[in-house]
Write a protein that holds these residues in place. Structure first.
Motif, PDB file in Angstrom:
ATOM      1  N   GLY A 265      -3.254   8.614 -10.993  1.00 11.11           N
ATOM      2  CA  GLY A 265      -2.232   8.390 -11.787  1.00 11.11           C
ATOM      3  C   GLY A 265      -1.884   6.677 -11.771  1.00 11.11           C
ATOM      4  N   GLU A 266      -0.989   6.456 -12.421  1.00 16.46           N
ATOM      5  CA  GLU A 266      -0.208   5.080 -12.081  1.00 16.46           C
ATOM      6  C   GLU A 266       0.327   4.865 -10.904  1.00 16.46           C
ATOM      7  OE1 GLU A 266       3.630   6.045 -14.841  1.00 16.46           O
ATOM      8  OE2 GLU A 266       1.628   7.042 -15.303  1.00 16.46           O
ATOM      9  N   PRO A 267       0.374   3.689 -10.590  1.00 22.18           N
ATOM     10  CA  PRO A 267       0.966   3.603  -8.909  1.00 22.18           C
ATOM     11  C   PRO A 267       2.563   3.915  -9.136  1.00 22.18           C
ATOM     12  CG  PRO A 267       0.345   1.370  -9.976  1.00 22.18           C
ATOM     13  CD  PRO A 267      -0.312   2.440 -10.996  1.00 22.18           C
TER      14      PRO A 267
ATOM     15  N   MET B 173       0.568  12.840 -12.521  1.00 20.18           N
ATOM     16  CA  MET B 173       1.639  12.268 -12.286  1.00 20.18           C
ATOM     17  C   MET B 173       1.542  10.744 -11.641  1.00 20.18           C
ATOM     18  SD  MET B 173       4.134  13.939 -12.922  1.00 20.18           S
ATOM     19  CE  MET B 173       5.359  13.733 -11.457  1.00 20.18           C
ATOM     20  N   PRO B 174       2.364   9.747 -11.504  1.00 20.91           N
ATOM     21  CA  PRO B 174       2.316   8.716 -10.863  1.00 20.91           C
ATOM     22  C   PRO B 174       2.194   8.746  -9.281  1.00 20.91           C
ATOM     23  CG  PRO B 174       4.202   8.577 -12.150  1.00 20.91           C
ATOM     24  CD  PRO B 174       3.856   9.913 -12.136  1.00 20.91           C
ATOM     25  N   GLY B 175       1.272   7.952  -8.716  1.00 20.03           N
ATOM     26  CA  GLY B 175       0.930   8.060  -7.316  1.00 20.03           C
ATOM     27  C   GLY B 175      -0.020   9.011  -6.739  1.00 20.03           C
ATOM     28  N   ALA B 176      -0.648  10.012  -7.832  1.00 19.62           N
ATOM     29  CA  ALA B 176      -1.423  11.143  -7.461  1.00 19.62           C
ATOM     30  C   ALA B 176      -3.049  10.856  -7.792  1.00 19.62           C
ATOM     31  CB  ALA B 176      -0.753  12.418  -8.198  1.00 19.62           C
ATOM     32  N   LEU B 177      -3.654  11.674  -6.948  1.00 18.16           N
ATOM     33  CA  LEU B 177      -4.844  11.427  -7.261  1.00 18.16           C
ATOM     34  C   LEU B 177      -5.833  12.958  -7.835  1.00 18.16           C
ATOM     35  CD1 LEU B 177      -7.459   9.701  -7.273  1.00 18.16           C
ATOM     36  CD2 LEU B 177      -7.965  10.214  -4.880  1.00 18.16           C
ATOM     37  N   MET B 178      -6.172  12.938  -8.771  1.00 16.51           N
ATOM     38  CA  MET B 178      -6.784  14.370  -9.282  1.00 16.51           C
ATOM     39  C   MET B 178      -7.957  14.747  -9.695  1.00 16.51           C
ATOM     40  SD  MET B 178      -5.511  16.427 -12.704  1.00 16.51           S
ATOM     41  CE  MET B 178      -7.219  16.515 -13.603  1.00 16.51           C
TER      42      MET B 178
END
Length: 1575
Positions: free
Chosen positions: A325-327, A726-731
């Motif tokens: 996600g975006e930072p 979501m921002p700040g997440a890795l999926m």
């Protein structure tokens, strides 16, 4: 890859929506008018779009996130069942006009035709529907989501039905004839079902259905550790069913999937300690470890193993790369903790509104400002910490868990309680308000409170008053809940904090801040712990993704206690000083448009809704013409991850676009309790392209791969994206079962997320936590991709082009059948598309799977409307079966309709699925209609056994047995001739002489004593009295009867001494006595014809009877059933003159007939056997030796004296051996149950004989009264042997129960044993005093069905305990023979028992109706081996086993085990079944089954069940009976008949008359409560 939406589809949707709108509006457009109008609207577009490429129709949505992900081709996945579907689940979520209209058109064709399925028959009195006024009003009866999707689904179904199901008969016949193609159903689907059927629609019609209906996605969700294996079954190898009723199994090719044993998604390889596992499944697991832990599971041998289908689609893409996600942005004045934000607004913006609550009419009730919220929360925090206990012993300490119990209509109190807890640093656990002690799922909530260690509950005064109370006013202890202290938090009870007190607000850390509850698929409720830092990060991520600004207004329709309702409406809103307007569920029910009005009035910028709310608003929008939604910048659809949401959003947009709603405002999102928000579509700027869609092949989805749907438009699923991660997440996505292996780009997987903003653990359940919150994905080689832990979200989906996230279902909604995944929601949609309007309520439908016979089986339960008639319901159910079979290519196992308002509900009105499943499995669902279709869906039955022709000669068999070390199965009793006996027996060849001898030598010795119900001896007979009474009868016979020597004389007496005297009277006169049970005076119609039949068949010259019975025989009542004018002469023997006959007859040889023994066999056949004088003599001698009977002995007999061994013991044995017999007529026990046992105790009896019916009467009637009997001095320690006389397999369970129950009265566990006799030899086995105790063995039932005997350990799966039938009598030899070849068998085979003995009967007097059949039963020779000996065939199957025990002579003891009557066995699927085994399983299936009987009818297995409970339980038994027979015997029950207690006919020996029952069933004479045809 350029993705575009088809214009054609858009216009169709538009046209349809306009029409729908008009149609709804005016309600006067006809079907024809509708068609014309639609065609007109579509005309301009058809030509341009005809040749367009209908491939994956994805439109690039806007994206604020980087597009680092490769252009993954979509993957589809199984989808989820919402076990607690909150909201008034209105299942108008699955609707679409095209759908409905098309289905109805297709189904209209069948209207005229009769269904081929037989309708179940039901007794009219049986089911009382709940009255209409108890039913919830229509608007609460539907479920979330909109009309659009359901209508599309209906169109698809009707198209399918039109193609494949020209009529219901066609559908059924198709399944009977067998598949014409060898490929499995799954491959057919994936390669376009359309090709195999005639396309009789126009091109236009097909494309109208373009993006139709979702389905057939299934995910191997967490299921029990069965290895699911199933086979593409050859349909013709099925049970032969009768023409035009049968439906045979459908071919389904399935790849075999081996499921992991999981609890809520815990893979077996990393299973937590058994303790936690058991806790998790508290409600499901048996108390002791299941046997499978000790025994090898034999499913491999049983189940038909599927061949992998070469056409199954497989993933072909490359491995997915995790998506970032975006930072998270850096915000300058972001508070260090959520409480700090509240403190700031409370101080600086005290007048700013925080929350507006609505009253029941939807008008604002009160507004809570940030100042009030802060001050009240402070007061509560202070009160909790300082005022609940004493200073030294506070009740609450920071870190303790506290339950918050507030109704949905009171958000203000909840907000104060929640923030008060945060300020006091105690952990709030919000739960639903319990409404009654038996609330659906309340026990699981108790599990949650227990696992979180909650001891205190906060609630409001109003709520507390509403909680259920005990009689003394205390709050009821809810089932499964820990003891709670209740604290009321209304402001008047709170204390203002002292000046020096300040709450401690630390910087957010990893400590738990609150616990959110989450229900698993099994219904277990767990608490997801959310840390302080998670709250803060999540609020920041949501603020950034949704672009929240200070001072905005938000309308929240969702539950504020959990999920998005809590995250957006309570936490993020306070963080950003947003004004939240909370619209409770109760208001939505009364005024569905209330949330739209609130947006309009307050000019709200954001609204938080579910598809349900969109649908309700759309349905009610005519009432509000002036609502304006132009102020909205974001409409968050919280359940946008549900694949059916796309049509809700489209339809809502269609209606409200004219009210200022802009397409780019609609923002679906995906979330889960564990990971919180996973992805959300960012609000777009005007004019940006429409969001993306994917049209996926359902067949591909069912195999877990993404395939664009190009061929069969009926089986397509259209899904919309849920925006970016979501921002700040890795999926990334991982395989849902087994190790967390990364998916390929075209594969459906479970979405896993790494983020600081998710939950941290399941509180108090560390084992399960590890498998959900600490997942490290691995690559195809099994190497971890890093050390970053991911959290499983429970969502199934894929990453599409532009890094857009697509969700196609949830793990909880997966039904994994035969290796393919189906989605519960899709099945609901299909069912509801079949015009359910008149039959069921929309939103009250539950779909789940149950494990039966090594695979999951799909069950649908719906609530039936009170006004639905029987036929409509049955028609609807039949059509649902057709539709689901056709569209989803999966067979339904069971479809049940229950009365309105009887399914367990969740607190917000949805159906509680796991509890419904529990009721179904326990048999407490009480359906009013049920349809079982095991033949269609159970496709993994083993192949029927083909019997090999016997081409092996006798010598080969003998040698084979010798080589294998097997003995020939034979056994014999002691030798009669070698044993020295008293002179008397050698001197007297005839019983009549023995009686005369006793009358002279010991005239006053009492031979018989008859007791009445009070235990008083009503008559006795000494040797001389008996002799004199016999003489009187002889004289009467010779004078009055004009009887000749050798004439047959019927003795018609109640059990007693008269019967014995008249027997000897006949012997003295040279007549042949025939004992007949007298007719029952209260039931002459049923019992007198049997008497008449025996009299006619035996050609009796005269009848001896009592005065009372003589009157009955000549009464008017008797004349109604038989012709009373043609009775032979009747002599009443009550008051005979004292006359002596001129001479007493002595037969010239001992081979002459002594008497005839008539009996009705269990198959309903009347047989009379001829017993000679020598046989009587040999038999009495044999019994005397076996039981050590002498004149000093006393025995007690409690059984009927009319045939078989019972008659011998009652009438002859005493005269032969001289012992005293105490006679207890069994009918006396009906008035005085303890009579038999107290007699044994009073007379200190050592040996007693009884029947099974007597033993059962005592076990059931006296089992609970042992203490009372003990107090009366009953002591059974004197009893050495208690022998049950029977002609059947020993009833081990009954004899063991009897021994255990009366152990307290001193009964020795070794005392009870059984005897065995047959028609050809009345006594083959009888447990005497000398032989070893009867042994018990456990045999493998699977082998037994193949006529093999394999011994197994006690408790092994599929084991059957068998008890030896008693020691073989002296002089008796038995051998086990193959009934077909008549050759002897080895001792590992089951065969017919043949017997040779001096007391064999001489032959049949007659077999009523079947004289020729049994001519060879008496003098038969083996086909090889010992071919000289003459044997009699008993007609019973059994085996001989050499035991470790020693007999009297010191040799090892050979035990004979009787398994069952050959005539009664059922030949099904080439295997041999014994009815008693199936009946034992059936009787265990439900507490209300009193008795059961089985028989076959045209190769269908029919199970008749006596219902002892209330009639509303009748239909509960149908699935339970079907399940248990399938599981334990691998048979599909064809017909289940539920009847009243006492309907199954039982003969005098307590044996079931199954053939009588069958005849009554076929003649429709049973008056059943319900008959279910499992087709």
């Amino acid at each position: 890859m350029r993705l575009r939406i088809t214009l054609r589809r858009a216009y169709e949707l538009l046209a349809t929506s306009c029409l729908t709108y008009n149609w709804c509006n005016r309600s006067d457009i006809t079907q024809k008018g509708y068609e014309k109008k639609r065609a007109k609207l579509l005309t301009p577009f058809v030509p341009q779009t005809q040749n367009m490429d209908v491939s994956i129709q994805l439109t690039p949505g806007l994206s604020s996130g980087p597009t680092s992900t490769p252009n993954a081709v979509p993957v589809a996945a199984p989808r989820q069942h919402r076990a607690h579907r909150s909201g008034g689940t209105r299942d108008d979520r699955y609707r679409s006009d095209i759908h409905t209209e098309a289905v109805q058109a297709a189904l209209a064709r069948h209207k005229e035709e009769k269904m081929a399925l037989p309708m179940p028959t039901k007794r009219r009195s049986a089911f009382v529907q709940s009255p209409a006024e108890n039913c919830t009003p229509p608007d609460t009866s539907s479920a979330s989501e909109d009309e659009g999707s359901l209508r599309r689904r209906q169109a698809a179904i009707s198209a399918m039905l039109a193609q494949n199901l020209q009529s219901p008969e066609y559908w059924i016949n198709r399944s009977v004839q067998g598949s014409s193609t060898s490929s499995s159903a799954s491959s057919t689907l994936s390669h376009g079902d359309g090709k195999t059927h005639n396309h009789n629609h126009s091109q236009g019609q097909t494309s109208v259905l373009a993006d139709v209906l979702a389905h057939t996605r299934i995910e191997s969700s967490s299921v029990p550790p069965d290895v699911t294996s199933t086979v593409p079954q050859d349909r013709n190898s099925r049970v032969d069913l009768p023409p035009n009723i049968a439906v045979k199994g459908m071919t389904r090719g399935q790849s075999r999937s081996s499921m992991m044993d999981t609890a809520g998604g815990v893979p077996a390889h990393s299973r937590v300690s058994t303790k936690i596992q058991q806790l998790l499944n508290t409600l499901k697991r048996p108390k002791r470890p299941p046997l499978s832990e000790f025994f090898q599971d034999d499913s491999e041998e049983i189940v038909e193993v599927p061949q992998p289908d070469p056409n199954t689609p497989r993933p072909e893409g490359r491995q997915i790369i995790p998506v970032k996600g975006e930072p998270l942005g850096v915000v300058s004045n972001w508070p260090p903790a959520l409480q700090a934000a509240l403190a700031r607004w409370g101080a600086t913006q005290a007048k700013s509104p925080a929350l507006t609550a609505l009253d029941i009419t939807g008008k604002p009730l009160y507004t809570l400002t940030y100042g009030k919220l802060w001050s009240r929360s402070l007061k509560l925090a202070y009160t909790l910490l300082n005022k609940l206990g004493t200073k030294n012993e506070p009740v609450l300490k920071p870190g303790d868990r506290v339950a918050l119990v507030y109704p949905n209509s009171d958000p203000g109190m909840f907000w104060v309680a929640f923030y008060g807890c945060l300020l006091a640093e105690v952990i709030p656990v919000p739960i639903e308000v319990p409404l009654s002690r038996k609330d659906a799922g309340s026990q699981q909530i108790g599990f949650l409170l227990g696992s979180c260690g909650v001891g205190l509950a906060l609630t409001s005064e109003v709520c507390l008053k509403g909680l259920p109370k005990t009689q003394n006013g205390e709050i009821m202890q809810f089932k499964g809940w820990p003891r709670l202290k209740w604290v009321v938090t209304d402001t008047k009870y709170l204390t203002k904090p002292s000046k020096d007190w300040q709450p401690h607000i630390p910087t957010a850390n990893t400590d738990t801040a609150y616990i959110e509850y989450k229900a698993s698929k099994e219904g277990t409720v767990m608490g997801v712990a959310v840390s302080k830092i998670s709250i803060l990060t999540h609020c920041q991520a949501l603020t950034q993704a949704c672009n929240y600004c200070e001072g905005e207004t938000l309308v929240n329709v969702l539950d504020f206690k959990k999920d998005s309702g809590l995250w957006h409406g309570v936490l993020t809103s306070v963080m950003n000083r947003i004004h939240t307007i909370s619209v409770p569920y109760s208001v939505m029910k009364a005024c569905p448009l209330s949330w739209v009005q609130r947006v309009h009035v307050h000019k709200a910028r954001v609204a938080l809704v579910k598809c349900r709310d969109l649908h309700w608003a759309m349905m009610a929008h005519r009432d509000q013409k002036d609502a304006n939604l132009s102020s909205l910048r974001m409409l968050i659809v919280a359940d946008g991850a549900n694949p059916w949401s796309v049509s809700s959003c489209d339809a809502f947009l269609n209606v409200f676009q004219s009210h200022g709603l802009k397409p780019e405002m609609i923002c679906p999102c995906a979330s889960s309790p564990e990971a919180m928000t996973v992805a959300i579509r960012r609000p777009g700027a005007q004019g940006t392209p429409l969001p993306a869609r994917a049209i996926l092949s359902m067949a591909g989805l069912s195999h877990g791969v993404i395939r664009v749907n190009t061929e069969d438009k009926n089986s397509a699923l259209t899904v919309q994206d849920v925006g970016h991660v979501m921002p700040g997440a890795l999926m990334c996505t991982v395989k849902p079962d087994g190790p967390p292996m990364l998916c390929k780009t075209d594969e459906i997987g479970e979405i896993v997320l790494n983020s600081r903003a998710g939950g941290t653990m399941y509180y108090g359940l560390p084992g399960v936590t590890k498998n959900t919150f600490e997942v490290i994905p691995v690559n195809s080689g099994g190497t971890p991709i890093g050390d970053v832990p991911f959290t499983r979200t429970g969502l199934l989906g894929f990453v599409g082009p532009g890094s857009l996230v697509f969700v196609v279902g949830k793990i909880e909604g997966l039904l994994s059948v035969s290796g393919r995944r189906h989605n519960a929601d899709d099945l609901v949609a299909t069912a509801l598309a079949v015009e359910p309007v008149k039959t069921v309520y929309r939103g009250r439908i539950a779909v789940f799977s149950v494990t039966v016979f090594y695979d999951e089986r799909i069950v649908i339960v719906a609530e039936q409307r009170p006004d639905a008639n029987e036929e409509d319901s049955f028609q609807w159910m039949s059509r649902v079966l057709q539709a689901i079979d056709s569209i989803h290519q999966v067979g339904l196992y069971c479809l049940a309709l229950v009365p309105a308002n009887t399914l367990p509900k969740t607190p917000l009105g949805g159906i509680h699925v796991s509890e419904t499943k529990q009721h179904f499995l326990e048999g407490s669902l009480h359906p009013c209609n049920i349809l079982m279709c095991p033949h269609t869906c159970v496709t993994n039955l083993p192949k029927p056994r083909q019997k090999q022709p016997v081409g092996v000669g006798p010598a080969s068999i003998m040698v084979g047995n010798l080589v294998a070390g097997k003995r020939i199965a034979q056994a014999s009793g002691r030798d009669l001739g070698l044993i020295d006996d008293q002179e008397q027996s050698r001197k007297h060849q005839f019983l009549s002489e023995a009686l005369q001898w006793r009358a002279q030598t010991d005239p006053d010795h009492v031979l018989y004593m008859l007791l009445n119900a009070k235990g008083v001896a009503v008559s006795t007979a000494t040797c001389s009295q008996l002799h004199k009474r016999a003489e009187k009868i002889t004289a009467a016979l010779l004078e009055r009867g004009g009887i000749n020597t050798g004439d047959n004389v019927v003795l018609l007496y109640p059990p007693g001494i008269d019967l014995i005297a008249s027997f000897y009277g006949c012997l003295y006169a040279g007549c042949i006595p025939v004992t007949v049970r007298p007719p029952h005076p209260q039931n002459l119609a049923a019992t007198l014809p049997t008497v008449r039949m025996i009299i006619d068949v035996s050609k009796a010259a005269c009848i001896l009877t009592t005065q009372t019975l003589m009157k009955i025989l000549r009464s008017k009542e008797a004349a109604a059933s038989v012709n009373v004018k043609t009775w032979p002469s009747i002599i009443d023997t009550d008051d005979l003159p004292r006359k002596r006959p001129s001479h007493i007859y002595k037969p010239p040889t001992a081979e002459m007939l002594a008497y005839l023994d008539f009996s009705v066999s269990t198959t309903g056949m009347l047989t009379g056997v001829k017993i000679s004088h020598s046989a009587v003599n040999a038999l009495c001698r044999s019994i005397k030796l076996q039981c050590e009977l002498y004149s000093s002995r006393q025995i007690a007999i409690c059984m009927d004296p009319y045939c078989g061994l019972g008659f011998v013991l009652w009438c002859m044995s005493s005269v032969y051996s001289g012992h005293q017999s105490i006679l207890i007529p069994p009918m006396e026990l009906e008035t005085s149950l303890p009579l038999w046992l107290s007699t044994l105790s009073q007379y200190k009896i050592r040996d007693t004989f009884c029947s099974y019916s007597v033993m059962e009467l005592c076990t059931k009637g006296l089992g609970t009264q042992t203490e009372a009997l003990k107090a009366r001095g009953v002591n059974l320690s004197c009893v050495r042997s208690c022998v049950v006389i029977a002609e059947e397999r020993p009833r081990l369970a009954l004899t063991q129960s009897f021994s255990k129950l009366f152990k307290d009265l001193g009964l020795s566990p070794r005392a009870v044993s059984t005897a065995f006799g047959a028609r050809v030899n009345l006594a083959i086995c009888l447990q005497g005093t000398a032989g070893p105790d009867p042994s018990t063995v456990y045999v493998d039932m699977k082998s037994l069905r193949h006529d093999r005997v394999r011994l197994v350990e006690r408790g092994a799966p599929q084991s059957l305990p068998l008890m030896e039938s008693g020691t073989i009598l002296p002089g008796v030899r038995v051998i086990i023979v193959n009934p077909e070849t008549r050759g002897p068998l080895g001792d590992s085979h089951l065969g017919e028992i043949w017997v040779s003995s001096p007391h064999n009967a001489s032959g049949y007097y007659t077999i009523y109706g079947e004289e020729s059949l049994q001519a060879d039963h008496f003098n038969t020779r083996l086909s090889f081996g010992d071919t000289e000996t003459l044997w009699a065939r008993t007609g019973y199957l059994g085996f001989v086993r050499r035991t470790e025990l020693l007999d009297a002579s010191g040799d090892r003891h050979d035990a004979l085990f009787v398994v069952g009557s050959l005539d009664e066995t059922l030949e099904l699927r080439g295997l041999r079944y014994h009815p008693i085994d199936i009946e034992t399983s059936v009787s265990r299936a439900h507490r209300s089954i009193a008795e059961s009987a089985v028989f076959t009818w045209t190769n269908l297995l029919v199970v008749v069940v006596e219902l002892s409970g209330s009639e509303q339980e009748a239909l509960d038994l149908v699935p339970l009976v079907t399940n248990v027979v399938l599981k334990e015997h691998h048979l599909i029950v064809g017909v289940v008949v539920i009847v009243d207690p006492g309907v199954i006919p039982i003969n005098s020996r307590g044996e079931k008359q199954r053939m009588h029952l069958r005849d009554s069933f076929l003649a429709d004479q049973l008056d059943p409560i319900y008959v279910a045809y499992n087709m």
